[in-house]
Structures are given as C-alpha cells and as structure tokens.
Design a protein around this motif. Sequence first.
Motif, PDB file in Angstrom:
ATOM      1  N   TRP A 168      -7.964   2.133  -3.720  1.00 57.76           N
ATOM      2  CA  TRP A 168      -6.717   2.895  -3.645  1.00 57.76           C
ATOM      3  C   TRP A 168      -6.699   3.863  -2.465  1.00 57.76           C
ATOM      4  CZ3 TRP A 168      -2.184   3.171  -6.652  1.00 57.76           C
ATOM      5  CH2 TRP A 168      -2.096   2.195  -7.656  1.00 57.76           C
ATOM      6  N   ASN A 198       0.642   4.306  -2.737  1.00 52.41           N
ATOM      7  CA  ASN A 198       0.640   5.744  -2.442  1.00 52.41           C
ATOM      8  C   ASN A 198       1.754   6.468  -3.198  1.00 52.41           C
ATOM      9  OD1 ASN A 198      -1.528   5.433  -0.704  1.00 52.41           O
ATOM     10  ND2 ASN A 198      -0.248   5.244   1.129  1.00 52.41           N
ATOM     11  N   THR A 210       0.829  -1.203   0.000  1.00 50.31           N
ATOM     12  CA  THR A 210       0.000   0.000   0.000  1.00 50.31           C
ATOM     13  C   THR A 210       0.865   1.256   0.000  1.00 50.31           C
ATOM     14  OG1 THR A 210      -0.245  -0.133   2.412  1.00 50.31           O
ATOM     15  CG2 THR A 210      -1.988  -1.118   1.054  1.00 50.31           C
TER      16      THR A 210
END
Length: 413
Positions: free
Chosen positions: A261, A52, A48
């Motif tokens: 997301w 980002n 993750t």
Amino acid sequence: MSDLPQDLFGQIDPPQRLLMGPGPVNAHPRVLRAMSADMLGQFDPEMTGYMNQVMALYRPVFGTENHWTMLVDGTARAGIEAALVSLIAPGEMALVVNFGRFGLLLQEILQRIGAKYETVDAPWGEVVPMEAIAEAARRVQPKLICAVHGDTSTTMAQPLEGIGAIAQEVGALVYVDATATIGGMEIASDRWGADVVTGGLQKCLGGPSGSSPITISEAAAAHILHRRHVEKGIARDDIEDGIGAMIGSNYFDLAMVMDYWGPKRLNHHTEATTMLYGARECARVVLAEGLSARFARHAAAGRAMTAGARAMGLKVFGDDAHRMTNVTGLWIPNGVDGEAVRAMMRDAFQIEIGTAFGPLQGRIWRLGAMGYNAMKHKVLITLSALEACLKAEGFSLPLGAAVPAAMAAWEAA
C-alpha cells in the motif's frame, strides 16, 4: 452437461430480503453500483490513486491520523488474523478482554499462533470494568492487549477509554476488533490509544463482506516492520528485512501489506479491485452523512427497536448501560418456538433476524438495525412483522403497541 441440474444455468436471482439480523445487512445501492465499475491493473496510476483515496477516507472513520490506514483483502476475520499474527509472536503473552463469542475467537487465533494468553472476563451480557483490565495487565505484563469493541454475540459494547494508558503503563500494544461498530458507533482509535483497529464492511458501513479496513499506529508499524521478511520471489534491494521473528503468515503479513500500500508498491498480492471500490464508496457514504449524524441515526434505531420490543412484552437481553446501538438481543418468550418465528419472518415477510451462539443459542433473538437498514421505516416494518409472528405462535401481546412506542423512541433519541 445434460446430467447437471438445470437450475445451475439460471441467473442468480436472490429474494429481496430485509436483513435485520446482526449482519450482514443490505448493502447501500451506491456501494453496489461502485462495485460494478471496470477493472484496473493493480499498479495502474488510477488504481493506486484509488488506494491512496481509501487510506485518506478511512482515517476519520477510524478516528485516527495514522498513515497506515488501508484494507486487508478478505472478510473482517482476515483483518483480525492479520493484526494478531503480525503483532504477536509465538511464546509472547497477550491479554484478552473476554465477554462473548469474539473474545473467544481472539483466544483461538492466539492459540493457533502459538502465543500465550490470559483473559479478563465478564459474563455474557456484561462488559469488563476498566479497573479489572488494568489489574490484569499489571499482573500479566502482556505484549499485547486485545479487545472487541462491540460483540454481536452478546450485543454489548466494551468501553475502551483509558485502555491505551493501561497499555502504556505495562509496555504493551493494543488491538481492537471494531467489526460490528465501525461506521455506526464512534471509533476513537487515537483517543483510546489503540495501536491496531480492524473492521468489516458488512455491518454499519453498509457494504458486502469481503474487505477489512485496518489502521495501524506508528508504534505498531515499527513493531511490525521489525518483523519484516519479504518473500524471496519479490525481494528487492530497496526493502530490508527486519531482525525480529518472521510473521507466521505470508498472506496476512502486515509488513508486506504495508509495503504494497505504500510508495514501494511491493507486489505482495493482487488487490481485490471490486472490493476496494466498494470499501471506498462505503467510506464516502459515511462521511457524506457526517459521523455525528450517522451515530445518532444508529442510536435512534437501537432505541426504537428496544422500545418497540418492550412494548410487545418482550424482555431485552443484557446491560442497558453498555448496549450496542446497532444490535438488540431479545429473550425468546417461554413456550415460543424461536426458530418457527424466524422462519415465518423470513417466509411470510422476507425479513431475516438472527439467532444466537454458545450459552445463548435458542434463548435469544438478535435484531440489527445498521448501515443502510438503520432507518425508521425498516425498524417499524420489522417490529410489525415480529408482532404478527409472535401472535401466530400463540404469544399473548398488546397488538399495535410496538410501532407507536418505537416511533416515540426514535423521535426522542
């Protein structure tokens, strides 16, 4: 097993071709190395974190400050379809800026969605004047204005300055397909007033096909989230459905993709990990070079390709004033077998150049110089090989003229 052809058991060992067509092009070695990194679980903090980073890296590439800047898993067309199916509902009106094959593609996707659409058109080899787009938008009153930035089928780049103001006047959103230009020509999403812009890795970004970067404005995000309907198997109390029409695709539902997301990390799909690694590295390569330097390099490559072709006596297709920097169309000379030249380029020189579509099929070649291949020596090698193949096909040309003309144009650019 014994009945299967033996070549099925050999390792893949493709020829080392120089891909100088309209795309895909050879991927940058850094991108291929990044894609060989180990897998991670989709909600691993490292994974993750990379997601980002991708969001942050692609904002300057798109020329935007949009928070919702991310990837749609799939080829560039996945991004196109996700944008259209999420932005417009069946029965709503769209306006398509149409000047080539990919304007026709937008129309087909809209038709499949069940949307209504009108077009504002230019002949292949030209672009649509902004005044014509404005007039059509006032007449049609669309919910969405759709345009392709660079259409590789015609090698033309559609000017987009002012399209956002037109959309604002009529209360529309703007979608732009920048597959063929992102990373090679300026993408100015915020300045243009474009609400959703999509791209692909396989052209100027110098990666493989399989991931579609996308950026979504706040206005478009609000519109999409108004249509949010989370699939029942992953519904959660902290994610509310919208009250708008359900988006007509699960996989391409940008509302759920945004929640995947975003901090909610909705389990919508499993991210294509190796493609994310590749997309991340594409953006890092672009930004390390610098956007201005990269655009200048693509412009130099395009000018050199054009100058070298003209020095051979070839005619360049389309309007010089609106030519894409990264793809050049060349008229196939009378009496020359265009496919024989392409075959000889491939077989004798390991260089691929492109054919054409629709009304231009069999009439022009398309030569690309983009991403990792927008380099002086690769342009010169391609022109030298084309000269030899044309000579072999009996075309009379001034031998040795192409390379000096291309070198001079590169330096001048």
